[in-house]
Motif scaffolding. Sequence first.
Motif, mmCIF file in Angstrom:
data_model
loop_
_atom_site.group_PDB
_atom_site.id
_atom_site.type_symbol
_atom_site.label_atom_id
_atom_site.label_comp_id
_atom_site.label_asym_id
_atom_site.label_seq_id
_atom_site.Cartn_x
_atom_site.Cartn_y
_atom_site.Cartn_z
ATOM 1 N N TYR A 155 0.786 -1.218 0.000
ATOM 2 C CA TYR A 155 0.000 0.000 0.000
ATOM 3 C C TYR A 155 0.830 1.285 0.000
ATOM 4 N N PHE A 156 1.975 1.276 0.642
ATOM 5 C CA PHE A 156 2.742 2.496 0.809
ATOM 6 C C PHE A 156 3.869 2.581 -0.221
ATOM 7 N N HIS A 157 4.026 3.781 -0.773
ATOM 8 C CA HIS A 157 5.021 3.997 -1.814
ATOM 9 C C HIS A 157 5.701 5.344 -1.598
ATOM 10 N N ARG A 158 6.827 5.487 -2.233
ATOM 11 C CA ARG A 158 7.604 6.729 -2.162
ATOM 12 C C ARG A 158 7.528 7.411 -3.521
ATOM 13 N N LEU A 159 6.928 8.583 -3.525
ATOM 14 C CA LEU A 159 6.708 9.336 -4.756
ATOM 15 C C LEU A 159 7.683 10.514 -4.791
ATOM 16 N N VAL A 160 8.425 10.637 -5.867
ATOM 17 C CA VAL A 160 9.422 11.698 -6.010
ATOM 18 C C VAL A 160 9.089 12.519 -7.260
ATOM 19 N N LEU A 161 8.954 13.842 -7.072
ATOM 20 C CA LEU A 161 8.659 14.746 -8.182
ATOM 21 C C LEU A 161 9.733 15.817 -8.262
ATOM 22 N N GLN A 180 -7.732 11.141 -6.216
ATOM 23 C CA GLN A 180 -7.573 9.698 -6.386
ATOM 24 C C GLN A 180 -7.596 8.942 -5.044
ATOM 25 N N ASN A 181 -7.985 9.660 -3.968
ATOM 26 C CA ASN A 181 -8.046 9.075 -2.620
ATOM 27 C C ASN A 181 -6.681 8.565 -2.149
ATOM 28 N N VAL A 182 -5.628 9.249 -2.600
ATOM 29 C CA VAL A 182 -4.271 8.904 -2.182
ATOM 30 C C VAL A 182 -3.966 9.644 -0.884
ATOM 31 N N ASN A 183 -3.530 8.917 0.111
ATOM 32 C CA ASN A 183 -3.251 9.479 1.440
ATOM 33 C C ASN A 183 -1.771 9.832 1.548
ATOM 34 N N ILE A 206 3.279 7.987 0.316
ATOM 35 C CA ILE A 206 1.834 7.977 0.062
ATOM 36 C C ILE A 206 1.276 6.567 0.196
ATOM 37 N N ARG A 207 -0.003 6.527 0.487
ATOM 38 C CA ARG A 207 -0.735 5.259 0.505
ATOM 39 C C ARG A 207 -1.728 5.270 -0.645
ATOM 40 N N ILE A 208 -1.584 4.314 -1.538
ATOM 41 C CA ILE A 208 -2.400 4.256 -2.746
ATOM 42 C C ILE A 208 -3.458 3.163 -2.593
ATOM 43 N N PRO A 209 -4.730 3.475 -2.781
ATOM 44 C CA PRO A 209 -5.780 2.442 -2.713
ATOM 45 C C PRO A 209 -5.590 1.398 -3.818
#
Length: 234
Positions: A155-161, A180-183, A206-209
Amino acid sequence: MWIQDAHYLEITLRLLLATLLGGLVGLEREQSNRPAGFRTHILVCVGSALIMLISIYGFEEYIKERSQYGYVVADPARLAAQVVSGIGFLGAGTILVHGFAIRGLTTAASLWVVAGIGLALGAGFYFGAILSTGLVLLSLVVLNRFESAVLHKSYFHRLVLKMEDQPGKLGEIATKLGEQNVNIRKLSIEEASQTDPDTVRLVLNIRIPNTVSMAILVDQLRSLDGVKEVSIDK
């Protein structure tokens, strides 16, 4: 003599055990790079044990003198009870706010438990202190790995922008993720490079559904104005 000779060995044992058990919990926090680590947990545990010992042995001479004039009621828990409320101030100092996430709650809880372990050792309740230390280490080490491996893996990921430093850009990204209901669990912003001060690097945990496609989410973020690069790791 203020303290009877027979008590010195017992006092030494209790304080040494407080140093050992508090250090074991603090060592785990130190390895996890937490605000309160090895030495802090030792100090809390030894200090709590010392206060408990003062409550038990520190007033022996006074009680002995006063008992000559009548019945004296002693409450060893009265002084030690202040540790339970006072440790909250130290624990609050380890709680930090990072963006949308709060860190340090586990460390604050470990300090509170270590204070209890110190009080137990000071009172001579060895079994409860040792068992509690084992359960705390089980929670911090074993259950933490279980949580990371089983509960967070899917569920949990690391997003880098990598994006331009523009007013309102962070809110735009947060809005897109919210649609997108991303926490967002944690957020940090840093300069992408010293040669390009107008570009920043945004890192989000982030936590992605399960209903959201990561590929689609990345494409949507890349389509935003000012966003140069987007990458995501599990």
